[in-house]
Write a protein that holds these residues in place. Structure first.
Motif, PDB file in Angstrom:
ATOM      1  N   ILE A 101     -14.232  12.799   1.659  1.00 28.47           N
ATOM      2  CA  ILE A 101     -13.041  13.449   2.639  1.00 28.47           C
ATOM      3  C   ILE A 101     -12.943  12.490   3.852  1.00 28.47           C
ATOM      4  N   ARG A 102     -14.258  12.555   4.439  1.00 29.26           N
ATOM      5  CA  ARG A 102     -14.470  11.723   5.649  1.00 29.26           C
ATOM      6  C   ARG A 102     -13.861  10.150   5.520  1.00 29.26           C
ATOM      7  N   VAL A 103     -14.329   9.531   4.556  1.00 36.57           N
ATOM      8  CA  VAL A 103     -13.651   8.148   4.482  1.00 36.57           C
ATOM      9  C   VAL A 103     -12.263   8.042   4.165  1.00 36.57           C
ATOM     10  N   LEU A 104     -11.744   8.992   3.139  1.00 36.52           N
ATOM     11  CA  LEU A 104     -10.301   9.038   2.698  1.00 36.52           C
ATOM     12  C   LEU A 104      -9.498   9.271   4.257  1.00 36.52           C
ATOM     13  N   ALA A 105     -10.032  10.211   4.867  1.00 37.12           N
ATOM     14  CA  ALA A 105      -9.116  10.662   6.245  1.00 37.12           C
ATOM     15  C   ALA A 105      -9.314   9.589   7.521  1.00 37.12           C
ATOM     16  N   GLY A 106     -10.327   8.832   7.288  1.00 29.76           N
ATOM     17  CA  GLY A 106     -10.474   7.699   8.247  1.00 29.76           C
ATOM     18  C   GLY A 106      -9.465   6.595   7.839  1.00 29.76           C
ATOM     19  N   ILE A 107      -9.581   6.077   6.639  1.00 31.60           N
ATOM     20  CA  ILE A 107      -8.693   5.215   6.330  1.00 31.60           C
ATOM     21  C   ILE A 107      -7.166   5.275   6.459  1.00 31.60           C
ATOM     22  N   CYS A 108      -6.911   6.762   5.907  1.00 26.85           N
ATOM     23  CA  CYS A 108      -5.394   7.025   6.295  1.00 26.85           C
ATOM     24  C   CYS A 108      -5.055   7.000   7.739  1.00 26.85           C
ATOM     25  N   ARG A 109      -5.967   7.556   8.754  1.00 26.57           N
ATOM     26  CA  ARG A 109      -5.430   7.556  10.100  1.00 26.57           C
ATOM     27  C   ARG A 109      -5.618   6.103  10.860  1.00 26.57           C
ATOM     28  N   LEU A 110      -6.389   5.016   9.854  1.00 30.29           N
ATOM     29  CA  LEU A 110      -6.327   3.869  10.596  1.00 30.29           C
ATOM     30  C   LEU A 110      -5.010   3.016   9.914  1.00 30.29           C
ATOM     31  N   THR A 111      -4.428   3.292   8.886  1.00 28.42           N
ATOM     32  CA  THR A 111      -3.708   2.433   8.058  1.00 28.42           C
ATOM     33  C   THR A 111      -2.382   3.032   8.091  1.00 28.42           C
ATOM     34  N   LEU A 112      -2.227   4.397   8.130  1.00 27.77           N
ATOM     35  CA  LEU A 112      -0.747   5.155   7.871  1.00 27.77           C
ATOM     36  C   LEU A 112      -0.223   5.522   9.274  1.00 27.77           C
ATOM     37  N   PRO A 113       1.226   5.648   9.217  1.00 24.12           N
ATOM     38  CA  PRO A 113       1.826   6.062  10.488  1.00 24.12           C
ATOM     39  C   PRO A 113       1.488   7.498  10.803  1.00 24.12           C
ATOM     40  N   ASP A 114       1.610   7.614  12.310  1.00 24.92           N
ATOM     41  CA  ASP A 114       1.178   8.826  12.653  1.00 24.92           C
ATOM     42  C   ASP A 114       1.965  10.051  12.086  1.00 24.92           C
ATOM     43  N   LYS A 115       3.318   9.732  11.921  1.00 21.52           N
ATOM     44  CA  LYS A 115       4.236  10.706  11.268  1.00 21.52           C
ATOM     45  C   LYS A 115       3.673  11.325  10.134  1.00 21.52           C
ATOM     46  N   LEU A 116       2.989  10.416   9.331  1.00 20.39           N
ATOM     47  CA  LEU A 116       2.477  10.627   7.960  1.00 20.39           C
ATOM     48  C   LEU A 116       1.295  11.578   8.217  1.00 20.39           C
ATOM     49  N   THR A 117       0.191  10.844   8.789  1.00 19.34           N
ATOM     50  CA  THR A 117      -1.014  11.811   9.088  1.00 19.34           C
ATOM     51  C   THR A 117      -0.815  12.930   9.827  1.00 19.34           C
ATOM     52  N   ALA A 118       0.286  13.089  10.640  1.00 21.01           N
ATOM     53  CA  ALA A 118       0.659  14.414  11.291  1.00 21.01           C
ATOM     54  C   ALA A 118       0.518  15.663  10.270  1.00 21.01           C
ATOM     55  N   LEU A 119       0.964  15.169   8.971  1.00 20.88           N
ATOM     56  CA  LEU A 119       0.855  16.294   8.011  1.00 20.88           C
ATOM     57  C   LEU A 119      -0.520  16.787   7.550  1.00 20.88           C
ATOM     58  N   PHE A 120      -1.641  16.252   7.938  1.00 22.94           N
ATOM     59  CA  PHE A 120      -3.015  16.564   7.576  1.00 22.94           C
ATOM     60  C   PHE A 120      -3.144  17.988   8.240  1.00 22.94           C
TER      61      PHE A 120
END
Length: 268
Positions: A101-120
């Motif tokens: 979960i930590r790795v997945l979240a880290g990859i997503c926050r580094l590579t996806l737009p903020d408007k998408l990770t804001a949904l976490f």
């Protein structure tokens, strides 16, 4: 109520002729994605399996190796885009051990737009599962367990299906003796088989902490399971894989053996 198993991919990390191992457990009311393979090929596999992302609301990740977790990044990305566009109803829940979960979240926050990770933590939940934790995913009553990997924190699981059958997923390593109690007498055992025993010198499964088809058959026979399903294989024997792996596992196991191809559907 019947459960359908859809093998989206059946190969190990190094394959090029099939997709990396990931699958769906599906009833009319629940679609659980287990792992995502190694890239955006997961989207093609889902499309070819005629499974729309809108019906996937639960994901279980066994561990953080690239051939299992990177496809999940693409699933999160596409679901998040649909959420933003108002084209996805409800929540997406992603479950796994603390490290994945930590790795997945880290990859997503580094590579996806903020408007998408804001949904976490809003409409996309990243949930850490503990060893031996019991939880429910739609129609499935599940228990996760640490497979005691020496390479990477990895969880398998046992799922009780709606009709009372039990299915065990061992992840992509041999079954540790400490975990055999979860697997004994299950109706369906999903077990990695990196290669044939005859090809062990070529693929070196034991150096990589993997099993052969013969080893998987021996495990299934010893633990009195009903059906044995082999996956996470090499792809050099692909044209004859189903026959060769079945024959080898059958030397040690008298039950029904399944060696699925990518996109094959099995009624459990």
């Amino acid at each position: 109520m019947q459960t359908e198993l859809i093998m989206l991919g059946t190969g190990n990390a190094a394959v090029t002729r099939c997709y990396n191992t990931c699958f769906l457990l599906r009833t009319p009311r629940t679609t659980l994605l287990v792992d995502g393979g190694g890239g955006n090929g997961i989207l093609r596999q889902l499309e070819d399996a005629q499974v729309d992302l809108n019906e996937i609301h639960d994901v279980f990740l066994t561990h953080a190796h690239t051939d299992h977790v990177l496809g999940a990044v693409w699933v999160l990305r596409m679901v998040a885009q649909r959420m933003v566009a108002g084209k996805y109803d409800g929540m997406l829940r992603v479950m796994g051990n603390a490290r994945v979960i930590r790795v997945l979240a880290g990859i997503c926050r580094l590579t996806l737009p903020d408007k998408l990770t804001a949904l976490f933590d809003d409409r996309i939940e990243l949930l850490e599962v503990e060893d031996r934790e019991e939880f429910t995913v739609g129609d499935f009553a599940m228990q996760a367990f640490d497979i005691r990997s020496s390479k990477e924190e990895q969880f398998g699981f046992v799922a009780e299906l709606p009709d009372g059958q039990r299915l065990a997923c061992l992840g992509d390593e041999p079954c540790n003796e400490q975990c055999e109690r979860y697997v004994e007498d299950v109706d369906w055992l999903m077990c990695e088989a990196f290669c044939l025993y005859r090809d062990r010198d070529r693929f070196k499964p034991y150096e990589k902490h993997h099993s052969t088809a013969l080893d998987a058959g021996r495990l299934a026979g010893r633990l009195n399971v009903g059906h044995l399903l082999l996956y996470h294989t090499e792809d050099k024997t692909l044209p004859d894989r189903k026959r060769l792996y079945t024959e080898e596992a059958a030397r040690e196991f008298g039950g029904e053996i399944h060696v699925p191809d990518d996109l094959e559907k099995i009624i459990l």
